[in-house]
Design an enzyme around this catalytic site. Structure first.
Site, PDB file in Angstrom:
ATOM      1  N   CYS A   1     119.065 110.496  49.927  1.00  0.00           N
ATOM      2  CA  CYS A   1     120.392 109.983  50.265  1.00  0.00           C
ATOM      3  C   CYS A   1     120.711 110.290  51.726  1.00  0.00           C
ATOM      4  CB  CYS A   1     121.461 110.641  49.396  1.00  0.00           C
ATOM      5  SG  CYS A   1     121.420 110.129  47.679  1.00  0.00           S
TER       6      CYS A   1
ATOM      7  N   CYS B   1     124.256 103.646  43.141  1.00  0.00           N
ATOM      8  CA  CYS B   1     123.191 103.135  42.297  1.00  0.00           C
ATOM      9  C   CYS B   1     122.275 102.334  43.204  1.00  0.00           C
ATOM     10  CB  CYS B   1     123.767 102.277  41.180  1.00  0.00           C
ATOM     11  SG  CYS B   1     122.651 102.105  39.794  1.00  0.00           S
TER      12      CYS B   1
ATOM     13  N   CYS C   1     122.472 106.012  38.387  1.00  0.00           N
ATOM     14  CA  CYS C   1     121.213 105.484  37.873  1.00  0.00           C
ATOM     15  C   CYS C   1     120.072 106.381  38.316  1.00  0.00           C
ATOM     16  CB  CYS C   1     120.986 104.039  38.294  1.00  0.00           C
ATOM     17  SG  CYS C   1     120.888 103.736  40.048  1.00  0.00           S
TER      18      CYS C   1
END
Length: 167
Positions: A96, A12, A88
């Site tokens: 990422c 998140c 989220c």
């Protein structure tokens, strides 16, 4: 034959509530089968007190919980992840790190209880709703025959779980 534990990382943005709750839920309910972790792209540096209280009520050791960067899990010496789940909306759209080992990935979006304004009861209800949804999804993860699924099939099943909300 003993099955190895699967490493699961919940991501998140702030790593202060939803990913912390998911870590605690899988850490307790999946004990022995999974090693649960959580991290954030922009960690807040603190665990929300209501999230810590819910983890404690589950019997999860709250001393394990801390807000940390996902960089801890992307570098050399970090545990290799089998599954990476964003919880989220912000983290789902962020770039990422490249995870070693090509883990199965999924998005389990949950409204942010830390963003809810109002009195303590209103905020507590938001945490309980997030906790209930994450618990249901973790229970569905635990029911999967993971040893029989390849990475792509696992990813598809994890994606389906992300659509489930608590009843």
């Amino acid at each position: 034959m003993t099955q190895r534990r699967l490493n699961v990382l919940f991501l998140c943005t702030g790593n202060s509530a939803r990913s912390i709750l998911a870590e605690a839920l899988l850490g307790k309910l999946g004990e022995g089968r999974f090693e649960a972790y959580s991290a954030g792209s922009q960690p807040s540096g603190q665990v929300q007190p209501m999230a810590a209280d819910l983890a404690r009520s589950l019997g999860y050791p709250v001393e394990r919980l801390r807000s940390k960067s996902w960089d801890e899990f992307a570098g050399p010496g970090a545990p290799s992840m089998d599954i990476v789940i964003t919880v989220c909306d912000n983290a789902a759209g962020e770039a990422c790190p490249v995870w070693l080992g090509h883990p199965a990935t999924a998005h389990w979006g949950v409204p942010d209880p830390a963003a809810v304004q109002g009195d303590e009861d209103t905020r507590r209800q938001a945490y309980l709703a997030a906790f209930a949804t994450l618990r249901r999804r973790v229970e569905l993860l635990l029911a999967l025959p993971l040893e029989k699924l390849d990475r792509l099939a696992m990813q598809a099943k994890l994606g389906e779980i992300g659509e489930v909300v608590a009843r």
